[in-house]
Design an enzyme around this catalytic site. Sequence first.
Site, PDB file in Angstrom:
ATOM      1  CG  HIS A 122      -0.388   0.255   2.524  1.00 20.24           C
ATOM      2  ND1 HIS A 122      -0.070  -0.748   3.413  1.00 20.24           N
ATOM      3  CD2 HIS A 122      -0.053   1.411   3.143  1.00 20.24           C
ATOM      4  CE1 HIS A 122       0.428  -0.226   4.515  1.00 20.24           C
ATOM      5  NE2 HIS A 122       0.456   1.089   4.378  1.00 20.24           N
ATOM      6  CG  ASP A 152       0.146  -4.103   2.726  1.00 17.94           C
ATOM      7  OD1 ASP A 152       0.318  -3.618   1.598  1.00 17.94           O
ATOM      8  OD2 ASP A 152      -0.020  -3.418   3.743  1.00 17.94           O
ATOM      9  CB  SER A 224       3.092   1.805   6.138  1.00 22.76           C
ATOM     10  OG  SER A 224       1.910   1.906   6.877  1.00 22.76           O
TER      11      SER A 224
END
Length: 463
Positions: A122, A152, A224
């Site tokens: 993402h 992911d 992230s």
Amino acid sequence: MKRIASLLLVSVFAGAITLGAYKLFFEKDNFTIITQDNGNGVVNTNYTPTSARGAGINEVDFTMAAENTVNAVVHVKNITLSKGPTSLFDFFYGSGGTAVPQVGTGSGVIISSDGYIVTNNHVISKANQLQVTLNNNKTYTAELIGTDPNSDIALIKIDADEKLPYLAFGDSDQTKIGEWVLAVGNPFNLTSTVTAGIVSAKARNLGKNQSFLQTDAAVNPGNSGGALVNTNGDLVGINTAITSQTGSYVGYSFAVPSNIAKKVIQDILEYGNVQKGFMGIRPAPVNTRDAIAKGINNIDGVYIEFIEEESAAQEAGIVIGDIIKKVDEIEVHKYPDLTGYLSTKRPGDTLQFVIDRKEELMVLPIILKERQTLIVPEMGLEVKNLTEHDKKVYKTKTGVKIIGVPERYRGYGLSEKVIVKIDDTEIGNIDDAYNAFGGISKYGKTVITMLGSNGEKDRLIFQ
């Protein structure tokens, strides 16, 4: 004289009690260890037993792990170009407007000296350009090597003019609940931020059929793709998500275990896509009336409720009602324990399963196979590849069989039908179905051609 003697006796007795109480309640045990000091003499060392010492935060040295990690964690900038109306003329006449760059940021971890970097899918999704900034402020353009939206995880690469510092993958299966970890990333564009916490839980699901490490190390937007490391500096996870009502850290965060990330990266480099090994089972749902009525709600393990035809589980002799207790050396208490471990395996791998069958333990080897079922995008239908029996019944060599229908489509008689075509695209297997459904436009209509069990052909217009 007698009175003085009595007072003296009482004083001695009271002193003895006081000394005994001090020894019992206040004085810590000290042990003397005699060690040789290069033959020059005897050194006496006071030692406090481990049980009394504990493992407080002041006794854990984070500095070496932090120093090694910050230089291997990078800042990832995702630049996308989006067109939108920039004037009333654009708005009314639909000229498309000017492409406007939009910037998203995240983190990444260098995993090789020649510039391979692991990050989250993402973080780099839909990027027109990727930029990576190292801890020494050098900036490079990055190339996307491959990605796996399901886990992911994404792999990118930069070509640096020098060998880069990197982190080695640790064994996330060996992490312990309560173990100290560091989260390193770039929250709110604050580069090289280090936070500390413990592993709060393992095998968290989060509703994504995925297995995450949970930690209370502070993770915020921008973290992230960053590193979760143990006190040795080993990479045990890739920070991925937080659960929050505000969008900021509120006490716990989640990371993709390093064993899963490592396997995904190896597959991307070796095969170009992710190779996943499947058993072909479905567990009984927990916390439902049916589970409570059957007495399986509090079972320690995975209770098997459904087995796919011609699956690895069926070929190994697994039956409905079996309870999976262990796979290889991994204890299985709940479904994410199992799926997390299977995510590190490929088709053809042989695993040793410990099964509880009617309170009798047995060991069954299972050879994992390729995926036979999936839930297709957009409509959410669950489909599976055709078995040889299906091909005879439906009189077709190609197509996918519908085995699960969402509530909103259950009035259309879709269950047990075989999809053979989507618009003009022939459907041979579940991979074809996934790609075809993924290309359906939300603004147009799609014609789905299906076969019934008697060979009759139906068409459904989906819009």
